[in-house]
Structure formats: C-alpha cells, structure tokens
Design a protein around this motif. Structure first.
Motif, mmCIF file in Angstrom:
data_model
loop_
_atom_site.group_PDB
_atom_site.id
_atom_site.type_symbol
_atom_site.label_atom_id
_atom_site.label_comp_id
_atom_site.label_asym_id
_atom_site.label_seq_id
_atom_site.Cartn_x
_atom_site.Cartn_y
_atom_site.Cartn_z
ATOM 1 N N LEU A 31 -63.516 125.246 11.071
ATOM 2 C CA LEU A 31 -63.947 123.904 10.663
ATOM 3 C C LEU A 31 -64.501 123.925 9.241
ATOM 4 O O LEU A 31 -64.134 123.084 8.407
ATOM 5 C CB LEU A 31 -64.996 123.364 11.630
ATOM 6 C CG LEU A 31 -65.608 122.018 11.259
ATOM 7 C CD1 LEU A 31 -64.553 120.912 11.295
ATOM 8 C CD2 LEU A 31 -66.766 121.682 12.184
ATOM 9 N N LEU A 35 -62.812 121.953 6.084
ATOM 10 C CA LEU A 35 -63.597 120.940 5.380
ATOM 11 C C LEU A 35 -63.900 121.306 3.934
ATOM 12 O O LEU A 35 -63.983 120.417 3.079
ATOM 13 C CB LEU A 35 -64.908 120.671 6.123
ATOM 14 C CG LEU A 35 -64.786 119.946 7.461
ATOM 15 C CD1 LEU A 35 -66.145 119.879 8.144
ATOM 16 C CD2 LEU A 35 -64.190 118.560 7.291
ATOM 17 N N ASP A 51 -63.029 117.514 3.317
ATOM 18 C CA ASP A 51 -64.269 116.826 2.965
ATOM 19 C C ASP A 51 -64.187 116.276 1.543
ATOM 20 O O ASP A 51 -64.597 115.148 1.281
ATOM 21 C CB ASP A 51 -65.447 117.780 3.111
ATOM 22 C CG ASP A 51 -66.792 117.081 3.088
ATOM 23 O OD1 ASP A 51 -66.829 115.850 3.218
ATOM 24 O OD2 ASP A 51 -67.807 117.778 2.960
ATOM 25 N N LEU A 64 -67.950 109.845 6.527
ATOM 26 C CA LEU A 64 -67.043 110.543 7.444
ATOM 27 C C LEU A 64 -67.155 112.057 7.274
ATOM 28 O O LEU A 64 -67.161 112.804 8.259
ATOM 29 C CB LEU A 64 -65.601 110.089 7.224
ATOM 30 C CG LEU A 64 -65.268 108.657 7.632
ATOM 31 C CD1 LEU A 64 -63.845 108.306 7.222
ATOM 32 C CD2 LEU A 64 -65.467 108.465 9.128
ATOM 33 N N GLY A 65 -67.242 112.508 6.033
ATOM 34 C CA GLY A 65 -67.416 113.938 5.773
ATOM 35 C C GLY A 65 -68.709 114.457 6.358
ATOM 36 O O GLY A 65 -68.756 115.548 6.935
ATOM 37 N N MET A 67 -70.304 113.222 8.926
ATOM 38 C CA MET A 67 -70.189 113.233 10.388
ATOM 39 C C MET A 67 -69.493 114.508 10.863
ATOM 40 O O MET A 67 -69.911 115.116 11.856
ATOM 41 C CB MET A 67 -69.448 111.984 10.869
ATOM 42 C CG MET A 67 -70.266 110.717 10.710
ATOM 43 S SD MET A 67 -69.345 109.200 10.996
ATOM 44 C CE MET A 67 -68.807 109.403 12.665
ATOM 45 N N ALA A 68 -68.463 114.929 10.158
ATOM 46 C CA ALA A 68 -67.779 116.178 10.517
ATOM 47 C C ALA A 68 -68.703 117.376 10.292
ATOM 48 O O ALA A 68 -68.685 118.342 11.065
ATOM 49 C CB ALA A 68 -66.493 116.322 9.708
ATOM 50 N N SER A 69 -69.525 117.314 9.259
ATOM 51 C CA SER A 69 -70.444 118.404 8.951
ATOM 52 C C SER A 69 -71.507 118.578 10.026
ATOM 53 O O SER A 69 -72.051 119.666 10.200
ATOM 54 C CB SER A 69 -71.126 118.154 7.604
ATOM 55 O OG SER A 69 -70.171 118.118 6.569
ATOM 56 N N TRP A 70 -71.818 117.512 10.742
ATOM 57 C CA TRP A 70 -72.834 117.568 11.784
ATOM 58 C C TRP A 70 -72.427 118.465 12.944
ATOM 59 O O TRP A 70 -73.280 118.920 13.708
ATOM 60 C CB TRP A 70 -73.147 116.164 12.292
ATOM 61 C CG TRP A 70 -74.219 115.534 11.475
ATOM 62 C CD1 TRP A 70 -74.055 114.737 10.383
ATOM 63 C CD2 TRP A 70 -75.620 115.678 11.647
ATOM 64 N NE1 TRP A 70 -75.282 114.375 9.874
ATOM 65 C CE2 TRP A 70 -76.252 114.938 10.639
ATOM 66 C CE3 TRP A 70 -76.398 116.365 12.560
ATOM 67 C CZ2 TRP A 70 -77.632 114.876 10.523
ATOM 68 C CZ3 TRP A 70 -77.777 116.296 12.444
ATOM 69 C CH2 TRP A 70 -78.379 115.546 11.431
ATOM 70 N N ILE A 71 -71.145 118.743 13.097
ATOM 71 C CA ILE A 71 -70.693 119.598 14.199
ATOM 72 C C ILE A 71 -71.312 120.993 14.064
ATOM 73 O O ILE A 71 -71.777 121.573 15.048
ATOM 74 C CB ILE A 71 -69.153 119.654 14.243
ATOM 75 C CG1 ILE A 71 -68.602 118.274 14.592
ATOM 76 C CG2 ILE A 71 -68.667 120.707 15.239
ATOM 77 C CD1 ILE A 71 -67.098 118.146 14.472
ATOM 78 N N ASN A 116 -70.611 122.854 4.209
ATOM 79 C CA ASN A 116 -70.187 123.412 5.494
ATOM 80 C C ASN A 116 -70.130 124.937 5.443
ATOM 81 O O ASN A 116 -70.517 125.614 6.400
ATOM 82 C CB ASN A 116 -68.833 122.827 5.900
ATOM 83 C CG ASN A 116 -68.924 121.326 6.041
ATOM 84 O OD1 ASN A 116 -69.644 120.826 6.885
ATOM 85 N ND2 ASN A 116 -68.225 120.616 5.177
#
Length: 193
Positions: A31, A35, A51, A64-65, A67-71, A116
């Motif tokens: 991930l 990103l 990202d 949006l980037g 939100m993906a980083s929160w994973i 990330n």
C-alpha cells in the motif's frame, strides 16, 4: 559474580485481533509503495505514487489520499503502536494533506514527503518487525524492539512533534507580531496629527 540481567525485547500486544492478512506487513508495504513510489519519471530518480496523482484533483484529491493513508495508521493502532508514534504518523499525513492543498507546489511536496513510506517505517520500527516475504506468505516478525530502542524511538517522536508544534507557533506568532507592529505605527501616526 552474579550474571548481569539482559534486557529482553518487548513484543507489543495487539489492541484488537481483527484484520488478519489485510493488515500484514506485506500488504501495508505494498500500500505504501502504491501510494508513494509506484511510478518513476523516466531518466530521473523521482518516484511518485497514486497519492501524488490523486492529489492533483482539485478539492477532493488530497482528502482521498489522506483517507488511504489512514489504513497504515489504523493498522499501527491495532498492533499496539504507542500513542506518541500514532500522533507522529497522524502529523505526517496532516502535513502532507494540508501542504498538498496548495496548487502545484503542494503536489510537488506531496511527491517528496511520502507520508505513507514514513508511516510504514514508523510502524515497523515500533513493532520491531523486519518484513521477510517467502512464497507469498505474510512477513515474519523479528523478536521486537528492546526497551532502550522503544524509549529512543518515543523520544524521537516527541522531539519531532515538539519541533512541529514550535514551528506552528512561530508561524502563528509572525503575523500577529507584524499586525501589532503595523497597528502600533498606525496609532503612532494618528497621535502626531
């Protein structure tokens, strides 16, 4: 002479048993790679990921980037990473998101900052794992970070966040002091007339 006590590594206990392979080191590393550094500009060493591309979309791209980083941050929390390190991870994403909102320069910063990658490295450092990929299996953990390493890592996180906080206070103080100076000069001119 009695034997000297050796410091045993401390293995962090997870906060929650869910997630399974979804939050494995291998998937989180993938991930972060997708990103932050999946693509390379030909003829250069400049790498960027989705990202950086999504961040070009005005208005929602940086959100949006983030939100993906929160994973990665969620996985770190589930694995029991110390709160100070989670705060540093959050700060990395916040810096990337806020600065990324500036047109063009923010997108260049987003490509260079790689929140990330930083956060995955913080996760590995805190949990004390070394990703080893064998035949598509999940990574296998090393023994874990020693108490001395954990203290040093947490001190590093505190130093980073303290420096960030002081920098933000300085950025806030500069316009306030400038405004006070201008107001003082303005009122001083009014007193002379």
């Amino acid at each position: 002479m009695p034997p000297r006590p050796t410091s045993e590594p401390e293995i962090l206990r997870p906060r929650f048993g869910g997630g399974g392979d979804f939050f494995s080191d291998r998937n989180l590393d993938l991930l972060a790679h997708i990103l932050d550094d999946y693509l390379r500009i030909p003829g250069t060493q400049i790498r960027f990921g989705l990202d950086g591309i999504v961040g070009l979309i005005p208005g929602i791209g940086d959100v949006l980037g983030a939100m993906a980083s929160w994973i990665i941050i969620l996985a770190a929390w589930l694995r029991g990473v110390p709160r100070i390190t989670l705060a540093r991870m959050f700060a990395n994403v916040a810096i990337e998101t806020i600065v990324g909102t500036v047109p063009i320069l923010g997108d260049a910063f987003d490509i260079a900052w790689k929140a990330n990658r930083k956060n995955f490295a913080l996760l590995e450092r805190s949990v004390g794992t070394i990703p080893v990929y064998k035949d598509g299996a999940s990574s296998t953990p090393a023994l874990g970070a020693t108490p001395q390493q954990r203290r040093r890592h947490q001190l590093s996180d505190w130093l980073f966040l303290s420096t960030l906080f002081l920098g933000m206070m300085l950025l806030l103080a500069i316009p306030i002091l400038l405004l006070a100076y201008i107001a003082g000069r303005f009122f001083a001119m009014g007193a002379h007339h």
